[in-house]
Design a protein around this motif. Structure first.
Motif, PDB file in Angstrom:
ATOM      1  N   ASN A  51      -1.445 -35.665 -24.893  1.00 55.76           N
ATOM      2  CA  ASN A  51      -2.102 -35.079 -23.732  1.00 55.76           C
ATOM      3  C   ASN A  51      -1.336 -35.400 -22.461  1.00 55.76           C
ATOM      4  O   ASN A  51      -1.159 -34.539 -21.607  1.00 55.76           O
ATOM      5  CB  ASN A  51      -3.531 -35.591 -23.641  1.00 55.76           C
ATOM      6  N   ALA A  71     -15.436 -16.473 -38.439  1.00 53.50           N
ATOM      7  CA  ALA A  71     -16.140 -17.116 -39.533  1.00 53.50           C
ATOM      8  C   ALA A  71     -16.794 -16.136 -40.486  1.00 53.50           C
ATOM      9  O   ALA A  71     -16.984 -16.433 -41.652  1.00 53.50           O
ATOM     10  CB  ALA A  71     -17.184 -18.060 -38.974  1.00 53.50           C
ATOM     11  N   TYR A  99      -3.766 -24.201 -33.545  1.00 48.46           N
ATOM     12  CA  TYR A  99      -5.129 -24.300 -33.030  1.00 48.46           C
ATOM     13  C   TYR A  99      -5.870 -23.041 -33.420  1.00 48.46           C
ATOM     14  O   TYR A  99      -5.397 -21.931 -33.171  1.00 48.46           O
ATOM     15  CB  TYR A  99      -5.078 -24.473 -31.513  1.00 48.46           C
ATOM     16  N   LEU A 100      -7.030 -23.226 -34.019  1.00 47.91           N
ATOM     17  CA  LEU A 100      -7.745 -22.102 -34.630  1.00 47.91           C
ATOM     18  C   LEU A 100      -8.916 -21.633 -33.774  1.00 47.91           C
ATOM     19  O   LEU A 100      -9.707 -22.438 -33.315  1.00 47.91           O
ATOM     20  CB  LEU A 100      -8.301 -22.586 -35.973  1.00 47.91           C
ATOM     21  N   THR A 102     -12.588 -20.116 -33.267  1.00 56.96           N
ATOM     22  CA  THR A 102     -13.770 -20.278 -34.112  1.00 56.96           C
ATOM     23  C   THR A 102     -14.885 -19.321 -33.736  1.00 56.96           C
ATOM     24  O   THR A 102     -15.942 -19.320 -34.360  1.00 56.96           O
ATOM     25  CB  THR A 102     -14.326 -21.706 -34.003  1.00 56.96           C
ATOM     26  N   GLN A 104     -17.451 -16.219 -33.099  1.00 59.11           N
ATOM     27  CA  GLN A 104     -18.023 -15.283 -34.068  1.00 59.11           C
ATOM     28  C   GLN A 104     -18.031 -13.857 -33.530  1.00 59.11           C
ATOM     29  O   GLN A 104     -17.774 -12.917 -34.251  1.00 59.11           O
ATOM     30  CB  GLN A 104     -19.467 -15.676 -34.388  1.00 59.11           C
ATOM     31  N   GLU A 112     -12.962 -17.964 -25.791  1.00 63.05           N
ATOM     32  CA  GLU A 112     -12.085 -18.988 -26.355  1.00 63.05           C
ATOM     33  C   GLU A 112     -10.637 -18.766 -25.938  1.00 63.05           C
ATOM     34  O   GLU A 112      -9.930 -19.700 -25.593  1.00 63.05           O
ATOM     35  CB  GLU A 112     -12.147 -18.939 -27.876  1.00 63.05           C
ATOM     36  N   ARG A 121      -4.312 -25.099 -23.467  1.00 59.34           N
ATOM     37  CA  ARG A 121      -4.466 -25.706 -24.788  1.00 59.34           C
ATOM     38  C   ARG A 121      -3.319 -25.326 -25.714  1.00 59.34           C
ATOM     39  O   ARG A 121      -3.011 -26.034 -26.653  1.00 59.34           O
ATOM     40  CB  ARG A 121      -5.774 -25.218 -25.425  1.00 59.34           C
TER      41      ARG A 121
ATOM     42  N   THR B  60     -10.758 -35.138 -26.790  1.00 69.15           N
ATOM     43  CA  THR B  60     -10.100 -33.829 -26.783  1.00 69.15           C
ATOM     44  C   THR B  60     -11.026 -32.692 -27.137  1.00 69.15           C
ATOM     45  O   THR B  60     -10.679 -31.540 -26.998  1.00 69.15           O
ATOM     46  CB  THR B  60      -8.977 -33.812 -27.821  1.00 69.15           C
ATOM     47  N   LYS B  61     -12.166 -33.014 -27.640  1.00 66.31           N
ATOM     48  CA  LYS B  61     -13.072 -31.970 -28.101  1.00 66.31           C
ATOM     49  C   LYS B  61     -12.394 -31.078 -29.139  1.00 66.31           C
ATOM     50  O   LYS B  61     -12.594 -29.866 -29.155  1.00 66.31           O
ATOM     51  CB  LYS B  61     -13.561 -31.128 -26.920  1.00 66.31           C
ATOM     52  N   THR B  62     -11.567 -31.683 -29.944  1.00 65.67           N
ATOM     53  CA  THR B  62     -11.054 -30.909 -31.074  1.00 65.67           C
ATOM     54  C   THR B  62     -11.044 -31.763 -32.335  1.00 65.67           C
ATOM     55  O   THR B  62     -10.897 -32.981 -32.275  1.00 65.67           O
ATOM     56  CB  THR B  62      -9.649 -30.280 -30.828  1.00 65.67           C
ATOM     57  N   SER B  88     -15.962 -24.259 -39.014  1.00 63.29           N
ATOM     58  CA  SER B  88     -15.790 -23.455 -37.828  1.00 63.29           C
ATOM     59  C   SER B  88     -17.119 -23.196 -37.128  1.00 63.29           C
ATOM     60  O   SER B  88     -17.242 -23.315 -35.907  1.00 63.29           O
ATOM     61  CB  SER B  88     -15.140 -22.144 -38.266  1.00 63.29           C
ATOM     62  N   ALA B  91     -18.464 -26.434 -35.611  1.00 62.79           N
ATOM     63  CA  ALA B  91     -17.574 -26.848 -34.528  1.00 62.79           C
ATOM     64  C   ALA B  91     -17.834 -25.984 -33.302  1.00 62.79           C
ATOM     65  O   ALA B  91     -17.950 -26.495 -32.184  1.00 62.79           O
ATOM     66  CB  ALA B  91     -16.123 -26.734 -34.960  1.00 62.79           C
ATOM     67  N   TYR B  92     -17.954 -24.689 -33.519  1.00 61.40           N
ATOM     68  CA  TYR B  92     -18.185 -23.806 -32.375  1.00 61.40           C
ATOM     69  C   TYR B  92     -19.502 -24.146 -31.677  1.00 61.40           C
ATOM     70  O   TYR B  92     -19.572 -24.241 -30.464  1.00 61.40           O
ATOM     71  CB  TYR B  92     -18.177 -22.337 -32.799  1.00 61.40           C
ATOM     72  N   TYR B  96     -16.524 -27.723 -30.141  1.00 64.66           N
ATOM     73  CA  TYR B  96     -15.279 -28.321 -30.591  1.00 64.66           C
ATOM     74  C   TYR B  96     -14.275 -27.260 -31.030  1.00 64.66           C
ATOM     75  O   TYR B  96     -14.666 -26.222 -31.578  1.00 64.66           O
ATOM     76  CB  TYR B  96     -15.524 -29.283 -31.765  1.00 64.66           C
ATOM     77  N   GLY B  97     -13.018 -27.550 -30.805  1.00 63.94           N
ATOM     78  CA  GLY B  97     -11.955 -26.697 -31.301  1.00 63.94           C
ATOM     79  C   GLY B  97     -11.414 -27.260 -32.601  1.00 63.94           C
ATOM     80  O   GLY B  97     -11.753 -28.381 -32.997  1.00 63.94           O
ATOM     81  N   LEU B  98     -10.557 -26.494 -33.233  1.00 67.95           N
ATOM     82  CA  LEU B  98     -10.042 -26.881 -34.549  1.00 67.95           C
ATOM     83  C   LEU B  98      -8.516 -26.938 -34.535  1.00 67.95           C
ATOM     84  O   LEU B  98      -7.845 -26.005 -34.087  1.00 67.95           O
ATOM     85  CB  LEU B  98     -10.487 -25.845 -35.587  1.00 67.95           C
TER      86      LEU B  98
END
Lengths: 338, 338
Positions: A51, A71, A99-100, A102, A104, A112, A121, B60-62, B88, B91-92, B96-98
């Motif tokens: 970071n 999802a 980084y994925l 998420t 819907q 996002e 990010r 980091t919220k991931t 997912s 997390a959403y 949180y991110g992934l």
DNA sequence: GTGAAAGCGCTAACAC
DNA sequence: GTGTTAGCGCTTTCAC
């Protein structure tokens, strides 16, 4: 608290900046100091903080992956895992993380993406779909943010976006021609969601081939469905209820074809005896259906790999010229056509 | 340069710290100022910088997702997409991110995990596999880093790890008993990679059931294979070459079952007439085989969802007690058994 | 309730 | 070649 660059600096009797330079392997640092610093890092168990680095650098070394409503439907289709596999490989090679998304709904996803961009990010984004009236791509273009599309832009100036795609029009055309060569004239078309550009391209290719052969287009031979598994089955019911049934089917997706095969078997329609089928994608299990399916291999892995290559290129060279990459497809003949 | 907290502060005639408090929705800020600041944010198009926040915050919220050799075999199996779908979703919901691991070998993956942990890239980790002699888990435990395992720890004190799993032993036992109830005594077992704990549990359940029924275990009825598609086919060849062929098969994975069905069809062995089959997972396409397969639904989505819930709990409550969650399984009877 | 200022860990001018 | 220092954008004491 974790060990920082300062601790290392003290230990090695150098300035923090020197340590930073050693990390970057700057050529302006003598081998001796490098060794000393590296040893200090080892001894203290130093690991850089991402970071802090990202903040100072404005570079995160991570790529964002954006899927259509991540999802729900997306992941049912082996296309996505496979394309991510290609992405993953190239990303790893180049030291990038993934980084994925998420979200819907379309709105959630846009939100996002905004976070990814504004929040710093990710360094770039891979768009894994191309949808009619999509909001994400215009946003990315407007922000001049590095991104690569897998698919083809729609209603957007092609010169503004780098994309990696198959020639889906041609693939569908070829496939239709192939069926005609086998003697079929009544060819049904089971397409995917019409909001996806790939579906549109498939349909156009199908129509073009028929038109070239002077076979009139029959609207009732065309069915669209969003859902992969039930979709195929529903479509079959519709098509088989027509008085003059098709003798061949073009199906948007291999997974759908499983549903189609199942339903046809239930109806006691023999494949390929009474019905020929050809579909698209050639996912792993496509060779495990009975009969095995003839399908167009679109080289999904390569799509992901190439797209990632382009994206990283774009990130590194600010005025990277816009590029179109067409990944070749290939008809894989198996047992479902006659 | 992007608009920062300072710009907003100026515009709203407050101090940067106030803006920060408004973002955190601190109760010590008057509604009036909040409104004023929020308006300024809107006007300037402010968006927080994640890296700065993470740096200051140490959060980091991931969440990191770690798969077995991410790119090669893993993604061929619909298990992973489906479990990620569950992850997912949760997390959403929790903001949180992934972050996805991309390494190919065990060493690469360990390195990546070290980076995630030391580099402060993620707040917690989801381990999507549990392998014999795995190095990642001991590392995470040693670092006291929040993580949740999907699967069951092996050779590691269970009290040290929070995990979400099915009762795979019982599932396999039940399945074996089910086949015996149907009258089968010669039951073959096609298992996955023996390095995965799930495989071990399946086998033990199978053995236990046989032993309870006083049916001697036949080593030649047990075959293991890593590859999903060819694996199933190879295994069938082996098992069908035995003089006294099994009359029923337990298969580790639905995808493998596609290969098994295919091969049996080629050999003209009728399912379920000559051979009964039951497998595990109940992935989406499992209902599209011919015949449709009887399989154990392990509720993959829930595994991911629950694991994520646990992980976020662990992250937020430092002394979150270690937990085991067993997601129930359910035998889904279809057409492949008789 | 709000402001001033230190600091998270790193990089990159700029000095020398 | 190496050190000094000023940020990167945010949070969080500590004042008031």
């Amino acid at each position: 608290m974790a060990v920082t660059i300062k601790d290392v600096a003290k230990r090695a009797n150098v300035a923090p900046s020197t340590v930073s330079r050693v990390i970057a392997n700057s050529s302006r640092i003598s081998e001796k100091t490098k060794e000393r610093v590296r040893e200090a890092m080892k001894e203290l168990g130093y690991h850089p903080n991402f970071n802090a680095r990202s903040l100072a650098n404005k570079s995160t070394k991570t790529l964002g992956i954006v899927m259509p409503n991540s999802a729900k439907i997306a992941f049912q289709n082996p296309f996505f895992p496979e394309v991510i596999r290609g992405i993953s490989m190239k990303a790893y090679q180049e030291g990038y993380g993934l980084y994925l998304s998420t979200g819907q709904t379309e709105e959630e996803i846009l939100e996002e993406v905004e976070q990814m961009v504004y929040g710093g990010r990710v360094d770039g984004i891979l768009l894994l779909y191309s949808r009619v009236n999509d909001k994400v791509m215009p946003f990315l273009i407007e922000q001049n943010f590095p991104f690569v599309l897998i698919g083809r832009p729609y209603n957007i100036d092609e010169d503004q976006v780098t994309y990696v795609n198959n020639d889906n029009f041609k693939a569908a055309k070829t496939v239709t021609e192939y069926l005609m060569l086998l003697g079929h004239e009544r060819i049904g078309f089971i397409g995917g969601n019409l909001n996806f550009v790939v579906t549109i391209d498939h349909m156009k290719g199908y129509e073009q081939a028929l038109s070239n052969a002077n076979i009139p287009l029959r609207k009732d031979y065309i069915v669209h469905h969003e859902e992969l598994q039930e979709g195929g089955q529903d479509a079959v019911i519709e098509l088989m209820s027509i008085e003059q049934r098709p003798t061949a089917l073009i199906v948007a997706d291999d997974i759908m074809t499983f549903g189609v095969l199942k339903m046809l078997a239930d109806m006691n329609v023999k494949v390929p005896g009474d019905m020929s089928i050809v579909s698209f994608n050639n996912v792993m299990i496509s060779e495990l259906s009975s009969p095995t399916m003839t399908t167009v291999d679109i080289h999904i892995y390569e799509l992901g790999f190439e797209a990632t290559k382009c994206l990283i290129g774009k990130i590194n060279e600010p005025n990277f010229s816009v590029k179109k990459v067409i990944v070749p497809h290939k008809l894989v003949k198996r047992e479902s056509c006659k």
